[in-house]
Design an enzyme around this catalytic site. Sequence first.
Site, PDB file in Angstrom:
ATOM      1  N   LYS A  23       0.842  -1.201   0.000  1.00 28.68           N
ATOM      2  CA  LYS A  23       0.000   0.000   0.000  1.00 28.68           C
ATOM      3  C   LYS A  23       0.876   1.250   0.000  1.00 28.68           C
ATOM      4  O   LYS A  23       0.634   2.191  -0.735  1.00 28.68           O
ATOM      5  CB  LYS A  23      -0.889  -0.013   1.253  1.00 28.68           C
ATOM      6  CG  LYS A  23      -2.240   0.614   1.048  1.00 28.68           C
ATOM      7  CD  LYS A  23      -3.197   0.440   2.228  1.00 28.68           C
ATOM      8  CE  LYS A  23      -2.730  -0.472   3.331  1.00 28.68           C
ATOM      9  NZ  LYS A  23      -3.769  -0.704   4.352  1.00 28.68           N
ATOM     10  N   LYS A  42      11.394  -3.549   2.266  1.00 28.32           N
ATOM     11  CA  LYS A  42      10.133  -2.846   2.012  1.00 28.32           C
ATOM     12  C   LYS A  42      10.421  -1.354   2.150  1.00 28.32           C
ATOM     13  O   LYS A  42      10.923  -0.910   3.179  1.00 28.32           O
ATOM     14  CB  LYS A  42       9.069  -3.287   3.030  1.00 28.32           C
ATOM     15  CG  LYS A  42       7.676  -2.758   2.747  1.00 28.32           C
ATOM     16  CD  LYS A  42       6.731  -3.098   3.904  1.00 28.32           C
ATOM     17  CE  LYS A  42       5.628  -4.035   3.524  1.00 28.32           C
ATOM     18  NZ  LYS A  42       4.668  -4.275   4.640  1.00 28.32           N
ATOM     19  N   LEU A  90      13.452  -7.180   5.892  1.00 26.34           N
ATOM     20  CA  LEU A  90      12.570  -8.307   6.233  1.00 26.34           C
ATOM     21  C   LEU A  90      13.089  -9.629   5.693  1.00 26.34           C
ATOM     22  O   LEU A  90      13.892  -9.653   4.744  1.00 26.34           O
ATOM     23  CB  LEU A  90      11.183  -8.039   5.634  1.00 26.34           C
ATOM     24  CG  LEU A  90      10.461  -6.807   6.178  1.00 26.34           C
ATOM     25  CD1 LEU A  90       9.334  -6.378   5.245  1.00 26.34           C
ATOM     26  CD2 LEU A  90       9.935  -7.058   7.581  1.00 26.34           C
ATOM     27  N   TYR A  92      13.094 -12.757   3.462  1.00 23.44           N
ATOM     28  CA  TYR A  92      12.598 -12.991   2.097  1.00 23.44           C
ATOM     29  C   TYR A  92      11.726 -14.238   2.128  1.00 23.44           C
ATOM     30  O   TYR A  92      12.125 -15.268   2.684  1.00 23.44           O
ATOM     31  CB  TYR A  92      13.771 -13.188   1.131  1.00 23.44           C
ATOM     32  CG  TYR A  92      13.372 -13.684  -0.240  1.00 23.44           C
ATOM     33  CD1 TYR A  92      13.906 -14.865  -0.751  1.00 23.44           C
ATOM     34  CD2 TYR A  92      12.451 -12.995  -1.024  1.00 23.44           C
ATOM     35  CE1 TYR A  92      13.545 -15.335  -2.006  1.00 23.44           C
ATOM     36  CE2 TYR A  92      12.065 -13.452  -2.274  1.00 23.44           C
ATOM     37  CZ  TYR A  92      12.614 -14.621  -2.764  1.00 23.44           C
ATOM     38  OH  TYR A  92      12.250 -15.077  -4.000  1.00 23.44           O
ATOM     39  N   ALA A  93      10.519 -14.143   1.572  1.00 24.65           N
ATOM     40  CA  ALA A  93       9.599 -15.295   1.502  1.00 24.65           C
ATOM     41  C   ALA A  93       9.604 -15.786   0.052  1.00 24.65           C
ATOM     42  O   ALA A  93       8.986 -15.159  -0.815  1.00 24.65           O
ATOM     43  CB  ALA A  93       8.197 -14.852   1.918  1.00 24.65           C
ATOM     44  N   ASP A 138      -5.359  -8.100  11.681  1.00 24.62           N
ATOM     45  CA  ASP A 138      -5.515  -7.899  10.234  1.00 24.62           C
ATOM     46  C   ASP A 138      -5.094  -9.144   9.464  1.00 24.62           C
ATOM     47  O   ASP A 138      -4.412  -9.059   8.451  1.00 24.62           O
ATOM     48  CB  ASP A 138      -4.675  -6.689   9.796  1.00 24.62           C
ATOM     49  CG  ASP A 138      -5.063  -6.212   8.406  1.00 24.62           C
ATOM     50  OD1 ASP A 138      -4.254  -5.535   7.759  1.00 24.62           O
ATOM     51  OD2 ASP A 138      -6.169  -6.575   7.956  1.00 24.62           O
ATOM     52  N   ASP A 156       3.321  -8.147   7.766  1.00 24.40           N
ATOM     53  CA  ASP A 156       2.501  -6.950   7.910  1.00 24.40           C
ATOM     54  C   ASP A 156       1.751  -6.856   9.240  1.00 24.40           C
ATOM     55  O   ASP A 156       0.555  -7.172   9.331  1.00 24.40           O
ATOM     56  CB  ASP A 156       1.478  -6.910   6.765  1.00 24.40           C
ATOM     57  CG  ASP A 156       0.951  -5.502   6.562  1.00 24.40           C
ATOM     58  OD1 ASP A 156       0.431  -5.196   5.484  1.00 24.40           O
ATOM     59  OD2 ASP A 156       1.088  -4.710   7.519  1.00 24.40           O
TER      60      ASP A 156
HETATM   61 CL1  LIG Z   1       8.048  -8.713   2.729  1.00 25.41          CL
HETATM   62  C1  LIG Z   1       8.373  -9.950   1.615  1.00 25.41           C
HETATM   63  C2  LIG Z   1       9.292 -10.954   1.732  1.00 25.41           C
HETATM   64  N1  LIG Z   1       9.241 -11.713   0.607  1.00 25.41           N
HETATM   65  C3  LIG Z   1       8.287 -11.178  -0.186  1.00 25.41           C
HETATM   66  C4  LIG Z   1       7.804 -11.557  -1.463  1.00 25.41           C
HETATM   67  N2  LIG Z   1       8.349 -12.642  -2.077  1.00 25.41           N
HETATM   68  C5  LIG Z   1       8.136 -13.103  -3.376  1.00 25.41           C
HETATM   69  C6  LIG Z   1       8.729 -14.296  -3.730  1.00 25.41           C
HETATM   70  C7  LIG Z   1       8.559 -14.820  -5.020  1.00 25.41           C
HETATM   71  C8  LIG Z   1       7.784 -14.150  -5.963  1.00 25.41           C
HETATM   72  N3  LIG Z   1       7.626 -14.655  -7.253  1.00 25.41           N
HETATM   73  C9  LIG Z   1       7.900 -16.103  -7.450  1.00 25.41           C
HETATM   74  C10 LIG Z   1       7.976 -16.444  -8.935  1.00 25.41           C
HETATM   75  O1  LIG Z   1       6.815 -15.975  -9.612  1.00 25.41           O
HETATM   76  C11 LIG Z   1       6.657 -14.572  -9.536  1.00 25.41           C
HETATM   77  C12 LIG Z   1       6.527 -14.115  -8.081  1.00 25.41           C
HETATM   78  C13 LIG Z   1       7.175 -12.946  -5.580  1.00 25.41           C
HETATM   79  C14 LIG Z   1       7.349 -12.423  -4.296  1.00 25.41           C
HETATM   80  N4  LIG Z   1       6.817 -10.838  -2.039  1.00 25.41           N
HETATM   81  C15 LIG Z   1       6.291  -9.759  -1.393  1.00 25.41           C
HETATM   82  C16 LIG Z   1       5.209  -9.053  -2.049  1.00 25.41           C
HETATM   83  C17 LIG Z   1       4.660  -7.894  -1.527  1.00 25.41           C
HETATM   84  C18 LIG Z   1       3.622  -7.270  -2.206  1.00 25.41           C
HETATM   85  C19 LIG Z   1       3.137  -7.821  -3.358  1.00 25.41           C
HETATM   86  N5  LIG Z   1       3.676  -8.951  -3.839  1.00 25.41           N
HETATM   87  C20 LIG Z   1       4.674  -9.568  -3.192  1.00 25.41           C
HETATM   88  C21 LIG Z   1       6.749  -9.354  -0.159  1.00 25.41           C
HETATM   89  N6  LIG Z   1       7.740 -10.080   0.419  1.00 25.41           N
END
Ligand SMILES: Clc1cnc2c(Nc3ccc(N4CCOCC4)cc3)nc(-c3cccnc3)cn12
Length: 274
Positions: A23, A42, A90, A92-93, A138, A156
């Site tokens: 956001k 972030k 943060l 990494y996911a 949330d 979050d």
């Molecule tokens: Cl905080 C935080 C830690 N890790 C992530 C993360 N990790 C992450 C991993 C892999 C892929 N891809 C894998 C292959 O296909 C394409 C996407 C995207 C995000 N995404 C977000 C996020 C936040 C907002 C919108 N969308 C994603 C926030 N994160």
Amino acid sequence: SQSSSKRWTLENFDIGRGLGKGKFGQVYLAREKSSRFVVAIKVLFKNQIKEAKVDHQLRREIEIQSHLRHPNILRMFGYFHDDARVYLILEYAPGGELYRLMKKQPNQRFDEPMAAKLIAQLTDALIYCHSKNVIHRDIKPENLLLGAGNSLKIADFGWSVHAPSSRRDTVCGTLDYLPPEMIAGQTHDEKVDIWSVGILSYEFLVGKPPFEAKDYDATYSNILQAPVRFPSHVSDGAKDLIIKILQRKPNRRLPLADILAHEWVVKFSKEASN
Ligand SMILES: Clc1cnc2c(Nc3ccc(N4CCOCC4)cc3)nc(-c3cccnc3)cn12
């Protein structure tokens, strides 16, 4: 440890690709230069935070999330800021947003073993939070990420507080995950998170939340009085669990420990999911 007290700057990191948009800013993949440790950063814009009057929420999010340690809660390793931006360092996911994985499934919903595994992990993380007197407030798919092996990560903590509390800020975004006592603006306690586990359990298995409606007022009315209806594919065990959680009186809701011990959760969270 050094990581939480160290003075970080952008110079410490190689910034990689954008992971997605939140956001108040963008999330980037990054690597700390000396350790080569991979993180997510972030980036939040100070002017947007001030305009939205959420700087106290951000401070609370940093305070709370940086002190929590649980495998199903996204780690915050630290933060730093420059004149225009705040940077959150943060965990990494690698699995990205749980929301996206669900939408990719056949019928945009999870099978019972996957749903039960996610519910067990979410419940375990909330038992930990509540043991620290933290309520999240949330819990919704957008705030859930996936770690290695599709493990659930609560991210979050922007709306988290120390219980009990009476929400002062107006709710923005969807009502779907909020319990009756919160939308009625009454004081609430950690049992609001139990309600959200019930809403998410329904959504994981059905593909949409139980009180979803065409507009805000209809959703509001459903949350306060509508009976929960299940499609025929939902098993009796799952229905039993969800009905015991989605009780409008907070004290009647199934406690988190009993959710973990529920026969449907125990049976399916051990099974392999596709
Ligand atoms: Cl905080 C935080 C830690 N890790 C992530 C993360 N990790 C992450 C991993 C892999 C892929 N891809 C894998 C292959 O296909 C394409 C996407 C995207 C995000 N995404 C977000 C996020 C936040 C907002 C919108 N969308 C994603 C926030 N994160």
